[in-house]
Design a protein around this motif. Structure first.
Motif, PDB file in Angstrom:
ATOM      1  N   ARG A   1       0.850  -1.211   0.000  1.00  0.00           N
ATOM      2  CA  ARG A   1       0.000   0.000   0.000  1.00  0.00           C
ATOM      3  C   ARG A   1       0.877   1.248   0.000  1.00  0.00           C
ATOM      4  NH1 ARG A   1       0.065  -2.350   4.938  1.00  0.00           N
ATOM      5  NH2 ARG A   1       0.506  -1.027   6.715  1.00  0.00           N
TER       6      ARG A   1
ATOM      7  N   PHE B   1       1.121   3.758  -1.980  1.00  0.00           N
ATOM      8  CA  PHE B   1       0.674   5.034  -2.492  1.00  0.00           C
ATOM      9  C   PHE B   1      -0.062   5.833  -1.430  1.00  0.00           C
ATOM     10  CE2 PHE B   1       1.230   4.874  -7.270  1.00  0.00           C
ATOM     11  CZ  PHE B   1       2.304   4.017  -7.167  1.00  0.00           C
ATOM     12  N   SER B   2       0.577   5.924  -0.288  1.00  0.00           N
ATOM     13  CA  SER B   2       0.210   6.910   0.725  1.00  0.00           C
ATOM     14  C   SER B   2       1.148   8.078   0.461  1.00  0.00           C
ATOM     15  CB  SER B   2       0.454   6.339   2.121  1.00  0.00           C
ATOM     16  OG  SER B   2       1.840   6.064   2.282  1.00  0.00           O
TER      17      SER B   2
ATOM     18  N   ALA C   1      -2.325   2.075  -4.305  1.00  0.00           N
ATOM     19  CA  ALA C   1      -2.930   2.793  -3.177  1.00  0.00           C
ATOM     20  C   ALA C   1      -3.432   1.869  -2.080  1.00  0.00           C
ATOM     21  CB  ALA C   1      -4.079   3.660  -3.662  1.00  0.00           C
ATOM     22  N   ASP C   2      -3.465   2.426  -0.913  1.00  0.00           N
ATOM     23  CA  ASP C   2      -4.120   1.793   0.222  1.00  0.00           C
ATOM     24  C   ASP C   2      -5.617   2.018   0.009  1.00  0.00           C
ATOM     25  OD1 ASP C   2      -5.246   1.098   2.638  1.00  0.00           O
ATOM     26  OD2 ASP C   2      -3.815   2.203   3.855  1.00  0.00           O
TER      27      ASP C   2
ATOM     28  N   SER D   1      -7.702   3.745   2.628  1.00  0.00           N
ATOM     29  CA  SER D   1      -7.489   5.194   2.687  1.00  0.00           C
ATOM     30  C   SER D   1      -8.260   5.897   1.583  1.00  0.00           C
ATOM     31  CB  SER D   1      -5.999   5.527   2.560  1.00  0.00           C
ATOM     32  OG  SER D   1      -5.297   5.051   3.667  1.00  0.00           O
ATOM     33  N   PHE D   2      -8.284   5.283   0.406  1.00  0.00           N
ATOM     34  CA  PHE D   2      -9.046   5.862  -0.707  1.00  0.00           C
ATOM     35  C   PHE D   2     -10.532   5.886  -0.371  1.00  0.00           C
ATOM     36  CE2 PHE D   2      -5.551   6.466  -3.248  1.00  0.00           C
ATOM     37  CZ  PHE D   2      -5.830   6.680  -4.586  1.00  0.00           C
TER      38      PHE D   2
ATOM     39  N   VAL E   1      -5.811  12.282  -4.338  1.00  0.00           N
ATOM     40  CA  VAL E   1      -5.334  11.838  -5.651  1.00  0.00           C
ATOM     41  C   VAL E   1      -4.391  12.874  -6.257  1.00  0.00           C
ATOM     42  CG1 VAL E   1      -6.048  11.289  -8.011  1.00  0.00           C
ATOM     43  CG2 VAL E   1      -7.280  10.297  -6.077  1.00  0.00           C
TER      44      VAL E   1
ATOM     45  N   LEU F   1      -0.945  12.600  -4.616  1.00  0.00           N
ATOM     46  CA  LEU F   1      -0.189  11.417  -5.055  1.00  0.00           C
ATOM     47  C   LEU F   1       0.264  11.544  -6.501  1.00  0.00           C
ATOM     48  CD1 LEU F   1      -2.348   8.630  -3.376  1.00  0.00           C
ATOM     49  CD2 LEU F   1      -0.119   9.479  -2.622  1.00  0.00           C
TER      50      LEU F   1
END
Length: 191
Positions: free
Chosen positions: A26, A28-29, A65-66, A69-70, A83, A86
């Motif tokens: 995960r 893409f934090s 991504a997580d 979180s999204f 978004v 990132l």
């Protein structure tokens, strides 16, 4: 080894960048994306490096991504900011990888999904282990693909195959990815 990203350089000028367990599953934090970008950018900027190998940890290459979180960001109406934050880091990185004279190789040891798929597709060559898996995943979240996927994938596999992959949320095992042209080679896990 870092839970985010580690780098080791060989004597012959190859940087091996390994996404740690957190970055692979995960990454893409905000913290994970910055660590991934910092590590790849440092190798791209290093005059002693002529090639870069990207790989993951355990059963993940990089899952993007997580998702939790999204989903929280969607529920809290903060998805646009998330978004944008990132992609403001990811997209310049992908452009730099594509424009670099350094050879980037994705050693896909497990799932390459979402933005992690974009990183793999941005590489010059993709080697997929027998546990590799390519997944867009955006359609299942009701999102439009990012991470360069909609530009890179059609150039590798053709427009219609890319559309089906993305819109039908297909999951490509190594042999299918090879036949479709998304990876260049399939090897055993040991290789």
């Amino acid at each position: 080894m870092s839970d985010l990203v580690s780098r080791s350089d060989t004597e012959d000028g190859i940087a091996i960048i390994k996404f740690g367990t957190i970055a692979a599953s995960r990454g893409f934090s905000t913290e994970g994306m910055e660590a991934i970008s910092r590590s790849i950018n440092s190798a791209l900027d290093d005059s002693n490096i002529s090639g870069i190998v990207l790989t993951g940890s355990e059963s993940m290459f990089c899952a993007g991504a997580d998702v939790e979180s999204f989903q929280d960001a969607i529920a809290n109406k903060k998805i646009v900011e998330m978004v944008e934050g990132l992609t403001d880091v990811l997209h310049p990185l992908l452009v730099k990888m594509r424009r670099s004279s350094k050879i980037c190789v994705a050693a896909i040891n497990g799932a390459a999904a979402g933005g992690g798929l974009g990183i793999a597709l941005a590489c010059d060559y993709r080697i997929c282990g027998e546990n590799g898996l390519l997944v867009s995943g955006f359609a299942s979240l009701g999102l439009s693909p990012d991470g360069g996927t909609t530009w890179l994938l059609p150039r590798l596999v053709g427009d219609q195959i890319a559309r089906r992959f993305i819109l039908d949320n297909e999951r490509w095992k190594p042999e299918v990815a090879l036949v479709n042209g998304a990876v260049d080679e399939v090897v055993s896990n040991e290789e």
